[in-house]
Design a protein around this motif. Sequence first.
Motif, PDB file in Angstrom:
ATOM      1  N   PRO A   1       0.796  -1.231   0.000  1.00 51.84           N
ATOM      2  CA  PRO A   1       0.000   0.000   0.000  1.00 51.84           C
ATOM      3  C   PRO A   1       0.827   1.280   0.000  1.00 51.84           C
ATOM      4  CG  PRO A   1      -0.207  -1.150   2.106  1.00 51.84           C
ATOM      5  CD  PRO A   1       0.767  -1.916   1.296  1.00 51.84           C
ATOM      6  N   GLU A   2       2.115   1.206  -0.322  1.00 51.32           N
ATOM      7  CA  GLU A   2       2.949   2.414  -0.242  1.00 51.32           C
ATOM      8  C   GLU A   2       2.595   3.441  -1.317  1.00 51.32           C
ATOM      9  OE1 GLU A   2       7.082   1.603   1.930  1.00 51.32           O
ATOM     10  OE2 GLU A   2       6.768   0.266   0.230  1.00 51.32           O
ATOM     11  N   LYS A   3       2.307   2.956  -2.531  1.00 53.24           N
ATOM     12  CA  LYS A   3       1.890   3.890  -3.588  1.00 53.24           C
ATOM     13  C   LYS A   3       0.377   4.037  -3.528  1.00 53.24           C
ATOM     14  CE  LYS A   3       5.518   2.794  -6.991  1.00 53.24           C
ATOM     15  NZ  LYS A   3       5.726   1.419  -7.502  1.00 53.24           N
ATOM     16  N   GLU A   4      -0.089   5.258  -3.759  1.00 54.36           N
ATOM     17  CA  GLU A   4      -1.518   5.535  -3.616  1.00 54.36           C
ATOM     18  C   GLU A   4      -2.374   4.659  -4.525  1.00 54.36           C
ATOM     19  OE1 GLU A   4      -4.143   6.584  -1.313  1.00 54.36           O
ATOM     20  OE2 GLU A   4      -2.150   7.357  -0.816  1.00 54.36           O
ATOM     21  N   GLU A   5      -1.937   4.474  -5.795  1.00 50.66           N
ATOM     22  CA  GLU A   5      -2.780   3.687  -6.727  1.00 50.66           C
ATOM     23  C   GLU A   5      -2.809   2.206  -6.325  1.00 50.66           C
ATOM     24  OE1 GLU A   5       1.151   4.195  -9.155  1.00 50.66           O
ATOM     25  OE2 GLU A   5       0.063   5.258  -7.565  1.00 50.66           O
ATOM     26  N   ASP A   6      -1.691   1.704  -5.761  1.00 48.57           N
ATOM     27  CA  ASP A   6      -1.667   0.313  -5.289  1.00 48.57           C
ATOM     28  C   ASP A   6      -2.560   0.154  -4.060  1.00 48.57           C
ATOM     29  OD1 ASP A   6       0.066  -0.426  -7.282  1.00 48.57           O
ATOM     30  OD2 ASP A   6       1.882  -0.286  -6.054  1.00 48.57           O
ATOM     31  N   LYS A   7      -2.491   1.149  -3.189  1.00 47.10           N
ATOM     32  CA  LYS A   7      -3.316   1.107  -1.980  1.00 47.10           C
ATOM     33  C   LYS A   7      -4.796   1.047  -2.354  1.00 47.10           C
ATOM     34  CE  LYS A   7      -3.808   3.304   2.538  1.00 47.10           C
ATOM     35  NZ  LYS A   7      -3.272   4.319   3.454  1.00 47.10           N
ATOM     36  N   LYS A   8      -5.163   1.833  -3.351  1.00 45.77           N
ATOM     37  CA  LYS A   8      -6.558   1.861  -3.814  1.00 45.77           C
ATOM     38  C   LYS A   8      -6.970   0.492  -4.379  1.00 45.77           C
ATOM     39  CE  LYS A   8      -9.719   4.545  -6.557  1.00 45.77           C
ATOM     40  NZ  LYS A   8      -9.860   5.104  -7.875  1.00 45.77           N
ATOM     41  N   LEU A   9      -6.067  -0.113  -5.165  1.00 44.63           N
ATOM     42  CA  LEU A   9      -6.335  -1.436  -5.734  1.00 44.63           C
ATOM     43  C   LEU A   9      -6.536  -2.468  -4.615  1.00 44.63           C
ATOM     44  CD1 LEU A   9      -6.232  -3.657  -8.046  1.00 44.63           C
ATOM     45  CD2 LEU A   9      -3.776  -3.777  -7.570  1.00 44.63           C
ATOM     46  N   LEU A  10      -5.659  -2.431  -3.625  1.00 43.23           N
ATOM     47  CA  LEU A  10      -5.724  -3.405  -2.537  1.00 43.23           C
ATOM     48  C   LEU A  10      -6.994  -3.218  -1.710  1.00 43.23           C
ATOM     49  CD1 LEU A  10      -1.968  -3.403  -1.431  1.00 43.23           C
ATOM     50  CD2 LEU A  10      -3.146  -5.084  -2.864  1.00 43.23           C
ATOM     51  N   ARG A  11      -7.338  -1.971  -1.449  1.00 41.98           N
ATOM     52  CA  ARG A  11      -8.557  -1.674  -0.681  1.00 41.98           C
ATOM     53  C   ARG A  11      -9.801  -2.164  -1.436  1.00 41.98           C
ATOM     54  NH1 ARG A  11     -10.056   0.946   4.420  1.00 41.98           N
ATOM     55  NH2 ARG A  11     -12.241   0.460   4.340  1.00 41.98           N
ATOM     56  N   THR A  12      -9.848  -1.891  -2.724  1.00 38.94           N
ATOM     57  CA  THR A  12     -10.979  -2.323  -3.560  1.00 38.94           C
ATOM     58  C   THR A  12     -11.091  -3.847  -3.550  1.00 38.94           C
ATOM     59  OG1 THR A  12     -10.612  -0.408  -4.981  1.00 38.94           O
ATOM     60  CG2 THR A  12     -11.946  -2.180  -5.910  1.00 38.94           C
ATOM     61  N   SER A  13      -9.950  -4.522  -3.703  1.00 37.79           N
ATOM     62  CA  SER A  13      -9.929  -5.991  -3.743  1.00 37.79           C
ATOM     63  C   SER A  13     -10.404  -6.582  -2.418  1.00 37.79           C
ATOM     64  CB  SER A  13      -8.506  -6.498  -4.011  1.00 37.79           C
ATOM     65  OG  SER A  13      -7.943  -5.879  -5.140  1.00 37.79           O
ATOM     66  N   LEU A  14      -9.920  -6.004  -1.327  1.00 34.35           N
ATOM     67  CA  LEU A  14     -10.250  -6.502   0.009  1.00 34.35           C
ATOM     68  C   LEU A  14     -11.726  -6.275   0.320  1.00 34.35           C
ATOM     69  CD1 LEU A  14      -9.414  -7.593   2.787  1.00 34.35           C
ATOM     70  CD2 LEU A  14      -8.521  -5.324   3.346  1.00 34.35           C
ATOM     71  N   ASP A  15     -12.202  -5.062   0.078  1.00 36.22           N
ATOM     72  CA  ASP A  15     -13.621  -4.761   0.322  1.00 36.22           C
ATOM     73  C   ASP A  15     -14.519  -5.693  -0.490  1.00 36.22           C
ATOM     74  OD1 ASP A  15     -12.829  -2.710   1.988  1.00 36.22           O
ATOM     75  OD2 ASP A  15     -13.305  -1.083   0.588  1.00 36.22           O
ATOM     76  N   HIS A  16     -14.135  -5.920  -1.746  1.00 36.36           N
ATOM     77  CA  HIS A  16     -14.953  -6.743  -2.639  1.00 36.36           C
ATOM     78  C   HIS A  16     -14.976  -8.201  -2.172  1.00 36.36           C
ATOM     79  CE1 HIS A  16     -16.925  -8.103  -6.280  1.00 36.36           C
ATOM     80  NE2 HIS A  16     -15.947  -8.967  -6.495  1.00 36.36           N
ATOM     81  N   TRP A  17     -13.805  -8.725  -1.785  1.00 39.35           N
ATOM     82  CA  TRP A  17     -13.733 -10.108  -1.273  1.00 39.35           C
ATOM     83  C   TRP A  17     -14.716 -10.304  -0.115  1.00 39.35           C
ATOM     84  CZ3 TRP A  17     -10.245 -11.368   3.313  1.00 39.35           C
ATOM     85  CH2 TRP A  17     -10.378 -12.718   3.694  1.00 39.35           C
ATOM     86  N   LEU A  18     -14.675  -9.387   0.842  1.00 36.08           N
ATOM     87  CA  LEU A  18     -15.508  -9.536   2.037  1.00 36.08           C
ATOM     88  C   LEU A  18     -16.980  -9.283   1.742  1.00 36.08           C
ATOM     89  CD1 LEU A  18     -12.954  -7.857   4.413  1.00 36.08           C
ATOM     90  CD2 LEU A  18     -13.620 -10.273   4.468  1.00 36.08           C
ATOM     91  N   ASP A  19     -17.237  -8.342   0.848  1.00 35.65           N
ATOM     92  CA  ASP A  19     -18.627  -8.038   0.492  1.00 35.65           C
ATOM     93  C   ASP A  19     -19.292  -9.270  -0.145  1.00 35.65           C
ATOM     94  OD1 ASP A  19     -20.945  -6.452   0.146  1.00 35.65           O
ATOM     95  OD2 ASP A  19     -20.400  -6.143  -1.956  1.00 35.65           O
ATOM     96  N   VAL A  20     -18.596  -9.870  -1.113  1.00 38.46           N
ATOM     97  CA  VAL A  20     -19.162 -11.055  -1.787  1.00 38.46           C
ATOM     98  C   VAL A  20     -19.286 -12.217  -0.789  1.00 38.46           C
ATOM     99  CG1 VAL A  20     -18.677 -12.829  -3.541  1.00 38.46           C
ATOM    100  CG2 VAL A  20     -18.354 -10.408  -4.092  1.00 38.46           C
ATOM    101  N   THR A  21     -18.266 -12.378   0.047  1.00 36.95           N
ATOM    102  CA  THR A  21     -18.241 -13.512   0.967  1.00 36.95           C
ATOM    103  C   THR A  21     -19.312 -13.391   2.051  1.00 36.95           C
ATOM    104  OG1 THR A  21     -15.912 -13.888   0.502  1.00 36.95           O
ATOM    105  CG2 THR A  21     -16.739 -14.774   2.570  1.00 36.95           C
ATOM    106  N   PHE A  22     -19.532 -12.181   2.554  1.00 36.41           N
ATOM    107  CA  PHE A  22     -20.500 -11.998   3.628  1.00 36.41           C
ATOM    108  C   PHE A  22     -21.915 -11.703   3.120  1.00 36.41           C
ATOM    109  CE2 PHE A  22     -16.709 -11.478   6.164  1.00 36.41           C
ATOM    110  CZ  PHE A  22     -17.081 -11.905   7.433  1.00 36.41           C
ATOM    111  N   ASN A  23     -22.004 -10.963   2.011  1.00 42.29           N
ATOM    112  CA  ASN A  23     -23.306 -10.372   1.655  1.00 42.29           C
ATOM    113  C   ASN A  23     -23.947 -10.877   0.379  1.00 42.29           C
ATOM    114  OD1 ASN A  23     -22.826  -8.703   3.890  1.00 42.29           O
ATOM    115  ND2 ASN A  23     -21.729  -7.216   2.627  1.00 42.29           N
ATOM    116  N   SER A  24     -23.253 -11.757  -0.365  1.00 38.40           N
ATOM    117  CA  SER A  24     -23.822 -12.092  -1.679  1.00 38.40           C
ATOM    118  C   SER A  24     -25.046 -12.986  -1.556  1.00 38.40           C
ATOM    119  CB  SER A  24     -22.778 -12.790  -2.546  1.00 38.40           C
ATOM    120  OG  SER A  24     -22.513 -14.075  -1.996  1.00 38.40           O
TER     121      SER A  24
END
Length: 772
Positions: free
Chosen positions: A538-561
């Motif tokens: 997460p050191e570079k802003e664009e990488d941090k954004k990618l990682l955050r999006t990926s993580l949020d999406h993983w949990l959203d699908v896993t918990f809420n789909s």
Amino acid sequence: MHGQNVDFKVDYESFLSKHDMLWDLVPDKWQTAPYSGNGNVGFLLYQSPEEKDNVISLHIGRHDYYDHREAETKADEMLWIKRSRLPLGHFKLKSKGKITGVDMRLDLWNAELTGTIKTSKGSYKIKGLTHSANDIIYFETDTKDETVEITWHAEAPIPPVYEVLKSGGGPKGGTWDKMRAVTLEMAPQPTFSKKNGYNFCYQPLYDNRGETTTGYKIIGNPSGKQQLIASVHHSFPEHNSLEIVTNNLETAEVLIKDTNFISTHQKWWHEYYPLSFVTINDAEKESFYWIQMYKLGSASRGNGPILDLMGPWYNRTFWPMVWGDLNVQLIYWTHLTANRMSIGESLPNNIDKYAKNLEDNVPKHWKNSAAVAALMPQDLIAYNGSKVPDMLAWILNDYWLHLQFSGDDSRMRDKLFPILKKTVNSYLNYIKENPVDAEDGKIHIKYSWSPEYKPGRGQDINFTLALIRWSFQTLIDIDNQHHINDPLKKEWQHVLDNLVDFQIDKNGLMVGKDRPFANPHRHYSHLLAFYPLMVITPEKEEDKKLLRTSLDHWLDVTFNSGKKIKAMPVTGYTATGASSMYANLGDAEKAYYYLDFLIKHKNISSTTMYSEGKINPVIESPLSFATSLHDMMLQSWGGKIRVFPASPKKWKDVAFHDLRTQGAFLVSAKKIDGNTEFVSVKSLKGNACIVQVDFENPQFYINGKSISVNKSADGSYNINLKKDESVIITSKSLKQTDLSIIELPKSEAEQNLFGYGKKTKRLPGHDYYSSY
């Protein structure tokens, strides 16, 4: 106290007593039982449902008790049924009266179980422990208006998965049907003998491949005070289990006679706990953490077997060995930041010991290559065929982390480098044998697996790409550091320069080519490039954004789909993985939410044990709670020490002492009312450290003298330290800084929150496993 150094004053005995586990309900299964172990042998005390109401048993386990049946061919190893952990047996404690209640305490500091078992006729006191330095289980009973008869009951060494398959259970199709069709010849019955006052139970395994001896002696009077000393040894290919057990029992008797038995047992524990310290104004989390430290010390030793899913505590399970597609990896993160390095040595030591077996797990024509299948017995014989060596690459990341934290450069060069190079050779062989004709001219990975995801098999799987990037880059880094000039270095660089990019869509990291992340998934295999490998950080802003999006999406699908899947969609390690990843993104509140989520997960028992499918032990999930807590307090990936990178608002007061980082630094720090009071960094090797703190305008002191340190562009500070030298970083002058570290106070209600009884009824896991 305003000295120049951290003033650490903690009475561990008093501190840990507030986290002792208590029982006022009779434990009736392994998940609610008190547990004791020394990394190899151990016991659980509980009353099995099939037992009479006047019987409670000491269930004995031995961590390295595995079957050693030979496979006809490598493709036919059938590890699940031929090479699995085996059941051992139990001592029955039979009283005259029915058991009506218990009052027991597991004393963490002394690693000892004490208490009273009440019956309809009277009661008896108990005291039990597994000696920390000798393979001896000790248990005493002291009766009042009662008689307690102790008897040994051997269990047949039948592979647990074989039992399930033969009764018609288990998955269908493919390998499963093949295994179901096999009729295993069983081991002979045990033989019983007596010699010099000792009782022995000798259990040879099938075809005489391995043997186990259980030896014991009962001294005293069933109607008064009696002592049981027991020892178990499993040997293969040697046939010396009887000699070793006899020797263990004789040693124990000498120690008891010289009244050194208890003190020699306690010595190990009293040196183990003070290696580091953590206290938080959150009693439940603090307590859970320290019970994991006890559990880890009971389940693992550096010179012992690789910690599998059970440790010394056997239960009939469908997963009776070492699992290499996540479980073993999580286990071997816990000891690192906790600065309990020696108990984590078992993984690197066994990889070194069985390196030849790893080389035999690949096809003959793959020269100088190594791999291992997703599940394995202790000797790591588990054929992987001509597939990518992902599981071994991931296990070697744990080996690498261990050396990063211990600062062991020579072992990095002499031991890790050769086996990692062989693993990378397996990747090179795979790439050569499976070319993908692609317009982009990139190197593609034709076919691999993203563990447990369905559909998780296909081309350019992110799990595999992450492991290739990590392993090839790590070889180059070690080569550069040690000037090895390996002839294959150019080839490694060529692969890194030309490997296909990670597969990404609008929701972040995908599973693989044409495989979006779309189904609930307990495992974070597609996110491995982020955590734990830190290939994308997460050191570079664009990488941090990618990682955050990926993580949020993983949990959203896993918990809420709302999609239904066969496996548990959310497991303990789903929560700890999420917690650690949010901590790495600096999101303290989300990290805390998932840490808390773990304790509230119904599969976490009131003793902090964990199982899936109600019966299958999976020891790594609760242990990884400690890793997540570490990640919230201290991180050191990418060569930078980050102190309190994700400390939640709720933890206003928190302190830790001698937590360890990569590069072999020991860090102590403290917050008072939400503000960091100080950070201390000690170098064990003598080298520069890069530190990031969570407050403005820090002052730096070495040996009480102020030094000036420049701030880097990324907000960190680079400090040169000599061997064993410390720097203190504070927001004010040293004189005004409170350098003391003491335990945070706990009210009566905040003490002894785990075990099995009135206090544990607050936990969902209490009801889930309870028969009351």
